[in-house]
Design a protein around this motif. Structure first.
Motif, short mmCIF file in Angstrom:
data_model
loop_
_atom_site.label_atom_id
_atom_site.label_comp_id
_atom_site.label_asym_id
_atom_site.label_seq_id
_atom_site.Cartn_x
_atom_site.Cartn_y
_atom_site.Cartn_z
N ILE A 126 11.03 -2.77 -6.00
CA ILE A 126 12.17 -2.35 -5.19
C ILE A 126 11.69 -1.67 -3.90
CG2 ILE A 126 14.10 -0.72 -5.09
CD1 ILE A 126 14.62 -1.30 -8.01
N ALA A 127 10.68 -0.79 -4.03
CA ALA A 127 10.18 -0.07 -2.85
C ALA A 127 9.60 -1.05 -1.83
CB ALA A 127 9.14 0.96 -3.28
N ILE A 128 8.83 -2.03 -2.32
CA ILE A 128 8.19 -2.99 -1.41
C ILE A 128 9.24 -3.87 -0.75
CG2 ILE A 128 6.66 -5.00 -1.30
CD1 ILE A 128 5.12 -3.63 -3.71
N ALA A 138 0.83 -1.20 0.00
CA ALA A 138 0.00 0.00 0.00
C ALA A 138 0.87 1.26 0.00
CB ALA A 138 -0.93 0.00 1.22
N ALA A 139 1.93 1.24 0.80
CA ALA A 139 2.80 2.43 0.90
C ALA A 139 3.47 2.73 -0.43
CB ALA A 139 3.86 2.21 1.98
N PHE A 178 9.61 3.54 4.87
CA PHE A 178 10.67 3.49 3.86
C PHE A 178 10.12 3.11 2.48
CE2 PHE A 178 14.09 3.17 7.19
CZ PHE A 178 14.75 4.31 6.78
N SER A 179 9.19 2.16 2.44
CA SER A 179 8.59 1.80 1.15
C SER A 179 8.03 3.04 0.48
CB SER A 179 7.47 0.76 1.34
OG SER A 179 8.01 -0.51 1.53
N PHE A 180 7.35 3.88 1.27
CA PHE A 180 6.77 5.11 0.73
C PHE A 180 7.88 6.06 0.26
CE2 PHE A 180 5.35 9.48 1.07
CZ PHE A 180 4.13 9.44 0.43
N ILE A 218 8.74 12.00 9.76
CA ILE A 218 8.43 12.05 11.19
C ILE A 218 6.92 11.93 11.40
CG2 ILE A 218 8.59 13.48 13.27
CD1 ILE A 218 11.09 14.74 12.04
N GLY A 219 6.18 12.58 10.54
CA GLY A 219 4.72 12.52 10.66
C GLY A 219 4.20 11.10 10.54
N PHE A 220 4.76 10.33 9.60
CA PHE A 220 4.35 8.94 9.42
C PHE A 220 4.69 8.12 10.66
CE2 PHE A 220 3.78 7.89 4.65
CZ PHE A 220 3.03 9.03 4.49
N LEU A 221 5.94 8.23 11.13
CA LEU A 221 6.37 7.42 12.27
C LEU A 221 5.53 7.76 13.50
CD1 LEU A 221 10.26 7.42 11.99
CD2 LEU A 221 8.66 5.63 11.34
N SER A 222 5.26 9.06 13.69
CA SER A 222 4.54 9.45 14.90
C SER A 222 3.11 8.95 14.87
CB SER A 222 4.54 10.97 15.03
OG SER A 222 3.70 11.53 14.05
N ALA A 223 2.56 8.70 13.69
CA ALA A 223 1.19 8.21 13.60
C ALA A 223 1.16 6.69 13.72
CB ALA A 223 0.55 8.64 12.29
N GLY A 224 2.31 6.08 13.97
CA GLY A 224 2.34 4.64 14.17
C GLY A 224 2.56 3.85 12.89
N VAL A 225 2.95 4.51 11.81
CA VAL A 225 3.30 3.77 10.60
C VAL A 225 4.67 3.12 10.85
CG1 VAL A 225 3.74 3.93 8.12
CG2 VAL A 225 2.08 5.45 9.17
N PRO A 226 4.79 1.79 10.70
CA PRO A 226 6.07 1.13 10.97
C PRO A 226 7.18 1.67 10.08
CG PRO A 226 4.32 -0.49 10.74
CD PRO A 226 3.74 0.83 10.33
#
Lengths: 354, 78
Positions: free
Chosen positions: A179-181, A110-111, A143-145, A130-138
């Motif tokens: 590659i991203a996945i 998905a990312a 990184f995939s995103f 930082i926004g992604f990590l803080s929202a609980g995105v692993p």
């Protein structure tokens, strides 16, 4: 890189006629088609006016330049416009909300896919991260995103489609997503959370903003126009330079030379182009005309794809931006894994296609 | 009135800063304009894309440089 067309500003909807805007868009598309169909006759006429011997290397190079420049401009305008409209349906906030509940695996897929359609600007990479990590995105999914967003963009896909053909564009899309996945999955498994700079985890993040006012059809068309102004305004010097180099290769570099240096039988050509491409920075608009000319001169497809990916996805400026949030060892692991992914793609393609 | 420009220093952030000052001058607003470049502070507004425009603590615009007219609308709305 693009800066985002999405905006939380309240649209001023008053006194604007939707029919007029949509009509204008359709009219624009018709004019676009008419001009596009006349490009080759125009280039041939323009070359015939110039005092250049008809058959010769200079003639070939100038024809390439005069045909490709308006073609690339037109293609880019159309693709960026359409993508600007698509992107108006996504925002970093929405993407983050979609990814927050995801687990590794499906979350990485998905990312990577959302990376293609979410407005992304390299100058926003750090707040986004930082926004992604803080929202609980692993971390692995983040990184995939971060890999797919800059690499698979509308400029790269649109130009590949127009200049090299849909098969190569599709290959670029599928392999870039792969590659991203895969890189995100590997990085996630390595549990490198302690490779983040300490301040990243301490940063207090406010809850995400609610989505701005609902966008109208006019706002979306406007987002497309904004994207065109923004991106074309930024990439045109790269494009001209890229087409110039492509024209030089087209006219002057002998096929035998490239055919042997960048052929699939030369085992070291893939790592060599990746090593060459990483410190180089160009956006897709600059590198694809070069790729077009290389392919035409007999360079192997996998080698050219690996070169493009290395130039677009891995660059020194990006490394410097990410260094703000990643400790050196995590940064090195990140770049290493993506580079290995690009190498595999290059070899795989050279092995599968002739 | 307090205006804050959030951005880490890319060219868009500078454009937004200049344009906001121009808009405020044209409207004859008495305001204080502050540039926020610290990422931690930017994040504290819940903003994920720069540049962003904050007026009196409220985020008005994210990830885009609005046209001068739009900026004037935003500033007069407050």
């Amino acid at each position: 890189m693009k800066c985002c067309a999405e905006c939380g500003c309240k649209p001023k909807a008053a006194s604007r006629n939707t029919t007029l805007w949509i009509g204008g868009t359709i009219f624009g598309l018709i004019v676009w088609t008419a001009v596009y169909s006349q490009l080759l006759p125009f280039a041939e006429w323009a070359v015939s006016v110039l005092p250049i011997p008809v058959s010769g290397k200079l003639h070939e190079a100038v024809l390439f330049f005069l045909y490709d420049t308006p073609k690339v401009f037109l293609l880019l305008t159309l693709v960026v416009f359409l993508m600007g409209i698509v992107r108006s349906f996504f925002s970093p906030e929405r993407t983050r909300a979609l990814l927050a509940g995801n687990r590794e695996g499906l979350g990485n897929v998905a990312a990577a896919l959302l990376g293609v359609v979410t407005p992304f600007c390299s100058c926003s990479a750090v707040p986004l991260f930082i926004g992604f990590l803080s929202a609980g995105v692993p971390l692995g999914i983040t990184f995939s995103f971060l890999i797919s967003a800059p690499m698979i963009n509308e400029v790269a896909l649109g130009l590949l489609f127009g200049l090299v053909g849909w098969k190569v564009a599709l290959a670029y899309l599928v392999l870039g997503l792969g590659i991203a996945i895969a890189s995100g999955l590997v990085l996630g498994r390595m549990h490198l959370e302690n490779g983040l700079e300490d301040w990243v985890r301490k940063t207090q993040v406010a809850p995400p903003l609610q989505d701005g006012a609902k966008m109208t059809a006019i706002d979306r068309i406007e987002a497309g126009v904004d994207a065109v102004q923004d991106i074309i305004g930024k990439v045109w010097p790269w494009m001209i330079a890229g087409i110039g180099i492509g024209a030089f290769i087209h006219g002057y570099v002998p096929s035998e030379l490239l055919g042997s240096l960048m052929s699939k039988d030369t085992w070291w050509s893939v790592p060599a182009v990746v090593a060459l491409g990483v410190p180089m920075y160009s956006n897709a608009a600059g590198i694809i005309p070069v790729a077009e000319a290389l392919l035409e001169k007999g360079a192997a497809l996998g080698t050219v794809l690996a070169f493009m990916m290395a130039v677009i996805a891995l660059s020194l400026p990006e490394m410097i931006i990410l260094r703000k949030v990643l400790k050196p060892q995590l940064l090195a692991v990140f770049f290493g894994i993506v580079a290995v992914g690009i190498l595999i793609v290059g070899y795989l393609f050279n092995a599968l296609f002739t | 009135m307090k205006i804050q420009i959030l951005g880490t220093g890319c060219s868009k952030c500078k454009t937004l800063g200049e344009r906001t000052i121009a808009a405020a001058e044209e409207l004859n607003l008495s305001c204080e304009i502050e540039k926020v470049t610290d990422i931690a502070k930017i994040m504290s507004f819940g903003v994920m894309a720069t540049p962003a425009l904050v007026v009196d603590g409220k985020v008005k615009c994210v990830g885009k440089v609005p046209a001068l007219n739009e900026l004037k609308d935003i500033l007069t709305e407050v």
